[in-house]
Write a protein that holds these residues in place. Sequence first.
Motif, PDB file in Angstrom:
ATOM      1  N   PHE A 198       7.778  48.630  26.555  1.00  0.00           N
ATOM      2  CA  PHE A 198       8.971  50.103  28.082  1.00  0.00           C
ATOM      3  C   PHE A 198       7.926  51.485  27.845  1.00  0.00           C
ATOM      4  CE2 PHE A 198      12.150  47.464  25.421  1.00  0.00           C
ATOM      5  CZ  PHE A 198      12.504  46.820  26.841  1.00  0.00           C
ATOM      6  N   VAL A 199       8.184  52.431  28.768  1.00  0.00           N
ATOM      7  CA  VAL A 199       7.363  53.368  29.564  1.00  0.00           C
ATOM      8  C   VAL A 199       8.064  54.689  28.928  1.00  0.00           C
ATOM      9  CG1 VAL A 199       5.996  54.782  30.803  1.00  0.00           C
ATOM     10  CG2 VAL A 199       5.650  52.181  31.016  1.00  0.00           C
ATOM     11  N   THR A 200       7.990  55.470  28.053  1.00  0.00           N
ATOM     12  CA  THR A 200       8.495  56.344  27.495  1.00  0.00           C
ATOM     13  C   THR A 200       8.377  57.688  28.563  1.00  0.00           C
ATOM     14  OG1 THR A 200       7.293  57.156  25.944  1.00  0.00           O
ATOM     15  CG2 THR A 200       8.743  55.496  25.225  1.00  0.00           C
ATOM     16  N   GLY A 201       9.179  59.051  28.898  1.00  0.00           N
ATOM     17  CA  GLY A 201       8.671  59.508  29.104  1.00  0.00           C
ATOM     18  C   GLY A 201       9.800  61.042  29.383  1.00  0.00           C
ATOM     19  N   ASN A 202      10.431  61.751  30.001  1.00  0.00           N
ATOM     20  CA  ASN A 202      11.308  62.814  29.926  1.00  0.00           C
ATOM     21  C   ASN A 202      11.213  63.393  29.077  1.00  0.00           C
ATOM     22  OD1 ASN A 202      12.637  65.212  31.439  1.00  0.00           O
ATOM     23  ND2 ASN A 202      14.011  63.256  31.964  1.00  0.00           N
ATOM     24  N   HIS A 203       9.962  63.891  28.027  1.00  0.00           N
ATOM     25  CA  HIS A 203       9.887  64.087  26.335  1.00  0.00           C
ATOM     26  C   HIS A 203      10.935  65.750  26.374  1.00  0.00           C
ATOM     27  CE1 HIS A 203       7.708  60.635  26.561  1.00  0.00           C
ATOM     28  NE2 HIS A 203       7.672  60.960  25.116  1.00  0.00           N
ATOM     29  N   GLY A 204      11.613  66.158  25.207  1.00  0.00           N
ATOM     30  CA  GLY A 204      11.830  67.490  25.649  1.00  0.00           C
ATOM     31  C   GLY A 204      12.502  68.074  24.728  1.00  0.00           C
ATOM     32  N   ASP A 205      12.416  69.109  23.882  1.00  0.00           N
ATOM     33  CA  ASP A 205      12.796  70.069  22.753  1.00  0.00           C
ATOM     34  C   ASP A 205      14.348  71.117  23.357  1.00  0.00           C
ATOM     35  OD1 ASP A 205      10.921  68.616  21.479  1.00  0.00           O
ATOM     36  OD2 ASP A 205       9.769  70.210  21.323  1.00  0.00           O
ATOM     37  N   TYR A 206      14.910  70.754  22.633  1.00  0.00           N
ATOM     38  CA  TYR A 206      16.555  71.338  23.308  1.00  0.00           C
ATOM     39  C   TYR A 206      17.037  71.528  21.746  1.00  0.00           C
ATOM     40  CZ  TYR A 206      19.133  66.849  22.915  1.00  0.00           C
ATOM     41  OH  TYR A 206      19.578  66.066  22.517  1.00  0.00           O
ATOM     42  N   GLU A 207      17.884  73.071  21.514  1.00  0.00           N
ATOM     43  CA  GLU A 207      18.663  72.916  20.462  1.00  0.00           C
ATOM     44  C   GLU A 207      19.345  71.644  20.572  1.00  0.00           C
ATOM     45  OE1 GLU A 207      19.950  74.988  17.102  1.00  0.00           O
ATOM     46  OE2 GLU A 207      18.073  75.721  17.859  1.00  0.00           O
TER      47      GLU A 207
ATOM     48  N   ASP B 238      14.951  49.649  31.164  1.00  0.00           N
ATOM     49  CA  ASP B 238      14.873  48.302  30.536  1.00  0.00           C
ATOM     50  C   ASP B 238      14.303  47.781  32.009  1.00  0.00           C
ATOM     51  OD1 ASP B 238      16.775  48.130  31.673  1.00  0.00           O
ATOM     52  OD2 ASP B 238      17.743  47.395  29.717  1.00  0.00           O
ATOM     53  N   ALA B 239      14.020  46.519  31.259  1.00  0.00           N
ATOM     54  CA  ALA B 239      13.697  45.874  32.265  1.00  0.00           C
ATOM     55  C   ALA B 239      14.853  45.279  33.313  1.00  0.00           C
ATOM     56  CB  ALA B 239      13.592  44.432  32.074  1.00  0.00           C
ATOM     57  N   ASP B 240      15.975  45.831  32.892  1.00  0.00           N
ATOM     58  CA  ASP B 240      16.889  46.185  34.725  1.00  0.00           C
ATOM     59  C   ASP B 240      17.024  47.538  34.520  1.00  0.00           C
ATOM     60  OD1 ASP B 240      18.304  43.404  34.141  1.00  0.00           O
ATOM     61  OD2 ASP B 240      19.107  43.723  31.926  1.00  0.00           O
ATOM     62  N   ASN B 241      16.448  48.239  34.267  1.00  0.00           N
ATOM     63  CA  ASN B 241      16.533  49.511  35.157  1.00  0.00           C
ATOM     64  C   ASN B 241      17.148  50.806  34.363  1.00  0.00           C
ATOM     65  OD1 ASN B 241      14.573  51.972  35.774  1.00  0.00           O
ATOM     66  ND2 ASN B 241      16.031  51.139  38.148  1.00  0.00           N
ATOM     67  N   ILE B 242      17.798  50.317  33.157  1.00  0.00           N
ATOM     68  CA  ILE B 242      19.804  51.024  33.111  1.00  0.00           C
ATOM     69  C   ILE B 242      18.033  52.040  31.858  1.00  0.00           C
ATOM     70  CG2 ILE B 242      20.607  50.942  30.928  1.00  0.00           C
ATOM     71  CD1 ILE B 242      22.023  48.071  31.198  1.00  0.00           C
ATOM     72  N   GLU B 243      18.681  53.551  32.246  1.00  0.00           N
ATOM     73  CA  GLU B 243      18.353  54.349  31.589  1.00  0.00           C
ATOM     74  C   GLU B 243      18.537  54.676  29.909  1.00  0.00           C
ATOM     75  OE1 GLU B 243      16.513  58.531  33.142  1.00  0.00           O
ATOM     76  OE2 GLU B 243      18.554  59.173  32.899  1.00  0.00           O
ATOM     77  N   TYR B 244      17.797  54.409  29.071  1.00  0.00           N
ATOM     78  CA  TYR B 244      17.996  55.195  27.681  1.00  0.00           C
ATOM     79  C   TYR B 244      17.494  56.317  26.881  1.00  0.00           C
ATOM     80  CZ  TYR B 244      19.210  50.374  27.598  1.00  0.00           C
ATOM     81  OH  TYR B 244      19.826  48.773  27.544  1.00  0.00           O
ATOM     82  N   GLU B 245      17.850  57.279  26.354  1.00  0.00           N
ATOM     83  CA  GLU B 245      18.032  58.372  25.407  1.00  0.00           C
ATOM     84  C   GLU B 245      17.900  57.883  24.380  1.00  0.00           C
ATOM     85  OE1 GLU B 245      18.663  63.585  24.941  1.00  0.00           O
ATOM     86  OE2 GLU B 245      20.492  61.888  26.364  1.00  0.00           O
ATOM     87  N   VAL B 246      16.600  58.777  23.596  1.00  0.00           N
ATOM     88  CA  VAL B 246      16.547  58.793  22.009  1.00  0.00           C
ATOM     89  C   VAL B 246      16.260  60.241  22.004  1.00  0.00           C
ATOM     90  CG1 VAL B 246      14.763  57.044  19.999  1.00  0.00           C
ATOM     91  CG2 VAL B 246      15.492  56.561  22.107  1.00  0.00           C
ATOM     92  N   VAL B 247      17.266  60.543  21.028  1.00  0.00           N
ATOM     93  CA  VAL B 247      17.078  61.701  20.250  1.00  0.00           C
ATOM     94  C   VAL B 247      17.043  61.994  18.931  1.00  0.00           C
ATOM     95  CG1 VAL B 247      18.687  63.225  19.772  1.00  0.00           C
ATOM     96  CG2 VAL B 247      19.284  62.611  21.487  1.00  0.00           C
ATOM     97  N   GLN B 248      16.356  63.073  18.212  1.00  0.00           N
ATOM     98  CA  GLN B 248      16.574  63.789  16.935  1.00  0.00           C
ATOM     99  C   GLN B 248      16.758  64.674  17.120  1.00  0.00           C
ATOM    100  OE1 GLN B 248      12.482  62.453  15.014  1.00  0.00           O
ATOM    101  NE2 GLN B 248      13.267  63.463  13.244  1.00  0.00           N
ATOM    102  N   TYR B 249      17.993  64.585  15.640  1.00  0.00           N
ATOM    103  CA  TYR B 249      18.471  66.245  15.671  1.00  0.00           C
ATOM    104  C   TYR B 249      17.943  66.756  14.681  1.00  0.00           C
ATOM    105  CZ  TYR B 249      22.032  64.906  18.833  1.00  0.00           C
ATOM    106  OH  TYR B 249      22.662  64.429  20.670  1.00  0.00           O
ATOM    107  N   ASP B 250      17.660  68.480  14.799  1.00  0.00           N
ATOM    108  CA  ASP B 250      16.619  68.859  13.451  1.00  0.00           C
ATOM    109  C   ASP B 250      17.677  68.515  12.173  1.00  0.00           C
ATOM    110  OD1 ASP B 250      14.372  69.553  15.030  1.00  0.00           O
ATOM    111  OD2 ASP B 250      15.640  71.189  16.007  1.00  0.00           O
TER     112      ASP B 250
END
Length: 126
Positions: A96-105, A114-126
Motif C-alpha cells: 500500500f502507498v501511504t500519504g497525507n502525513h500530518g501532525d496535529y493536536e 486499499d485495493a478497493d480504493n477505500i481510504e484508511y487513516e492511521v493515528v497515533q495519539y501523544d
Amino acid sequence: MPAMLEHTNLTVSNPDATAAWMCDLFGWHIRWAGAAMAGGRTVHVGTDAHYLALYTPGAPGKATDDNYATIGGLNHIAVTTDDLDGMEDAIKAKGFVTGNHGDYEPGRRFYFHDADNIEYEVVQYD
C-alpha cells in the motif's frame, strides 16, 4: 448510557483478502465468515467488541463517485496505533502507498487506500 458502535458494513471485492491484510496489520481476528444475501459472502473482522463486516455481493457493481462528494458516501476508516512509524512500515510492506502525513493536536497521522480504493487513516495519539 450512550450507544456504542458495534460494526460497520463495507462492500469490498474480496472479503477474505481484505480480512487477511487487516488481521496481519491491525492484529484483528475473523469473528465469522459465511454466505450472505444476494449470493454474496461476508467476513466479520475486528476485535471482540467491534468489527467490520466485509461484504461482497454475487455480482458486484463498480463505484462511480468520489465518496467525499457523495451524500452517504464513506470517507475513510480510522484506526489507532501506539507505533505509527512501525505501522506505516508494515502497511508499505503489504504494497500500500501511504500519504497525507500530518501532525496535529493531539497526535500524528497518515492515510492509505486499499485495493478497493477505500481510504484508511492511521493515528497515533501523544
